[in-house]
Enzyme design. Structure first.
Site, PDB file in Angstrom:
ATOM      1  N   GLN A  98      64.840  85.899 -41.440  1.00  0.00           N
ATOM      2  CA  GLN A  98      63.428  86.207 -41.702  1.00  0.00           C
ATOM      3  C   GLN A  98      63.235  87.721 -41.781  1.00  0.00           C
ATOM      4  O   GLN A  98      63.675  88.464 -40.907  1.00  0.00           O
ATOM      5  CB  GLN A  98      62.551  85.585 -40.597  1.00  0.00           C
ATOM      6  CG  GLN A  98      61.062  85.717 -40.833  1.00  0.00           C
ATOM      7  CD  GLN A  98      60.540  84.928 -42.040  1.00  0.00           C
ATOM      8  OE1 GLN A  98      61.102  83.900 -42.416  1.00  0.00           O
ATOM      9  NE2 GLN A  98      59.481  85.401 -42.660  1.00  0.00           N
ATOM     10  N   ASP A 112      68.077  81.979 -49.327  1.00  0.00           N
ATOM     11  CA  ASP A 112      66.958  82.891 -49.566  1.00  0.00           C
ATOM     12  C   ASP A 112      67.178  83.714 -50.843  1.00  0.00           C
ATOM     13  O   ASP A 112      66.267  84.391 -51.311  1.00  0.00           O
ATOM     14  CB  ASP A 112      66.819  83.852 -48.379  1.00  0.00           C
ATOM     15  CG  ASP A 112      65.453  83.758 -47.729  1.00  0.00           C
ATOM     16  OD1 ASP A 112      64.569  83.105 -48.312  1.00  0.00           O
ATOM     17  OD2 ASP A 112      65.279  84.327 -46.648  1.00  0.00           O
ATOM     18  N   LYS A 119      58.543  76.808 -41.353  1.00  0.00           N
ATOM     19  CA  LYS A 119      59.755  76.452 -42.096  1.00  0.00           C
ATOM     20  C   LYS A 119      60.544  75.384 -41.338  1.00  0.00           C
ATOM     21  O   LYS A 119      61.053  74.427 -41.908  1.00  0.00           O
ATOM     22  CB  LYS A 119      60.612  77.708 -42.346  1.00  0.00           C
ATOM     23  CG  LYS A 119      60.021  78.625 -43.416  1.00  0.00           C
ATOM     24  CD  LYS A 119      60.676  79.993 -43.482  1.00  0.00           C
ATOM     25  CE  LYS A 119      59.963  80.880 -44.505  1.00  0.00           C
ATOM     26  NZ  LYS A 119      60.481  82.233 -44.611  1.00  0.00           N
TER      27      LYS A 119
HETATM   28  N1  GUN Z   1      59.398  87.370 -45.219  1.00  0.00           N
HETATM   29  C1  GUN Z   1      58.352  87.115 -46.053  1.00  0.00           C
HETATM   30  N2  GUN Z   1      58.713  86.223 -46.986  1.00  0.00           N
HETATM   31  C2  GUN Z   1      60.004  85.900 -46.755  1.00  0.00           C
HETATM   32  C3  GUN Z   1      60.924  85.029 -47.396  1.00  0.00           C
HETATM   33  O1  GUN Z   1      60.632  84.358 -48.383  1.00  0.00           O
HETATM   34  N3  GUN Z   1      62.166  84.983 -46.844  1.00  0.00           N
HETATM   35  C4  GUN Z   1      62.508  85.724 -45.763  1.00  0.00           C
HETATM   36  N4  GUN Z   1      63.745  85.620 -45.313  1.00  0.00           N
HETATM   37  N5  GUN Z   1      61.684  86.553 -45.160  1.00  0.00           N
HETATM   38  C5  GUN Z   1      60.432  86.622 -45.651  1.00  0.00           C
END
Ligand code: GUN
Length: 302
Positions: free
Chosen positions: A98, A121, A54
């Site tokens: 995350q 998110d 990311k």
């Molecule tokens: N863990 C797995 N997929 C995601 C996501 O799209 N966002 C976040 N914050 N954590 C994740």
């Protein structure tokens, strides 16, 4: 007959090029780039890898990213303290916590603390609530489900009136994608670990979203001929024939599904690149919104 392959990598590359141009224009107009704040707590190697990807994607499109890497021993107060600092930081327009967080951390309290303006998110309970409600729109929608919807649109799949089956009911993918399909006027069935006769339910579906995290779970013979299949799974399996000793497969058995489906995503190269791209898009939107709002609390970064 072989299905059309929905190329998530190509779609993601195209959208990221558009985002990079938006970032350029934004920097020209406001003199600072959009910024993403990332919180990673714990030692989950997959999460660490996602966060690296990311951040690399942010750099590629010209956004800044600030990472707070915390250990498994981090306390609730420490994690909340980082989120509060990111909320107050004018150089940060989007916040990504995350998931999953370590077990001793109250995830809901952390996600509730993220500023709504910076909830790129889309996991704040208010944004998720708005997503589920008729006639309401959340400010941001979660990245992976949004990526699934974009891929369906790219493949020309008609969602209105379609029978859609979502396999999996996680907060991150299954639940929000089911709500998005319902908002787009599909008739939605959600299957999960207690569902009986999943194959029979999947067989009725014009659209299948597989998000259960079980390697090659959905078989080609379960599918209605011509169905659109979006495979959200990324499962690492041993493969002595591969030089690395492993490879990634989806939640769908691609070799049999491709013979029955009308359109299908691959793993890798399907939903994965779209997740990162939708996060970047949300961060761009957050920065533009904040710059336009010129909130008194949002002093321009120096
Ligand atoms: N863990 C797995 N997929 C995601 C996501 O799209 N966002 C976040 N914050 N954590 C994740």
């Amino acid at each position: 007959m072989s299905a059309v392959i929905i190329d998530g990598r190509a779609v993601a590359d195209r959208i990221q090029t558009e985002i990079a141009a938006d970032v350029d224009r934004f920097v020209g107009q406001y003199g600072y780039p959009p910024g993403l704040g990332v919180v990673l707590a714990g030692d989950n190697p997959a999460s660490a890898q996602y966060v690296r990807m990311k951040r690399r994607a942010c750099e590629k499109v010209g956004m800044t990213s600030v990472a707070h890497l915390m250990t498994n021993a981090s306390t609730q107060e420490e994690v909340e303290g980082i989120v509060a600092a990111l909320n107050a930081d004018p150089a940060i327009h989007g916040i990504l916590v995350q998931l999953p967080l370590p077990k001793h951390i109250d995830e809901e309290r952390v996600l509730r603390l993220v500023s709504l303006d910076k909830d790129v998110d889309g996991f704040h309970p208010i944004n998720i609530g708005m997503l589920g409600m008729k006639g309401r729109e959340p400010l941001f929608t979660p990245a992976t489900p949004t990526g699934c919807m974009v891929l369906l649109a790219e493949a020309g799949v008609k969602i209105e009136g379609a029978d859609a089956v979502v396999i999996g009911r996680s907060n991150i993918v299954g639940l929000p994608v089911a709500m998005m399909l319902m908002k787009a006027n599909a008739t939605v069935t959600v299957c999960h670990s207690r569902t009986r006769n999943i194959a029979d339910i999947v067989r009725r579906a014009d659209i299948v979203i597989a998000a259960i995290g079980q390697p090659e779970y959905v078989k080609g013979e379960w599918l209605k001929p011509g169905a659109a299949v979006i495979d959200v799974g990324t499962n690492k399996i041993d493969d002595p024939g591969d030089e690395k000793g492993y490879r990634f497969v989806g939640d769908v058995e691609f070799s049999t599904a491709v013979e029955v489906a009308g359109a299908i995503t691959k793993v890798p190269g399907g939903v994965g690149p779209m997740t990162i791209t939708m996060l970047l898009k949300n961060t761009m939107k957050a920065a533009q919104r904040m710059a336009k709002l010129e909130k008194p609390s949002m002093v321009k970064p120096s």
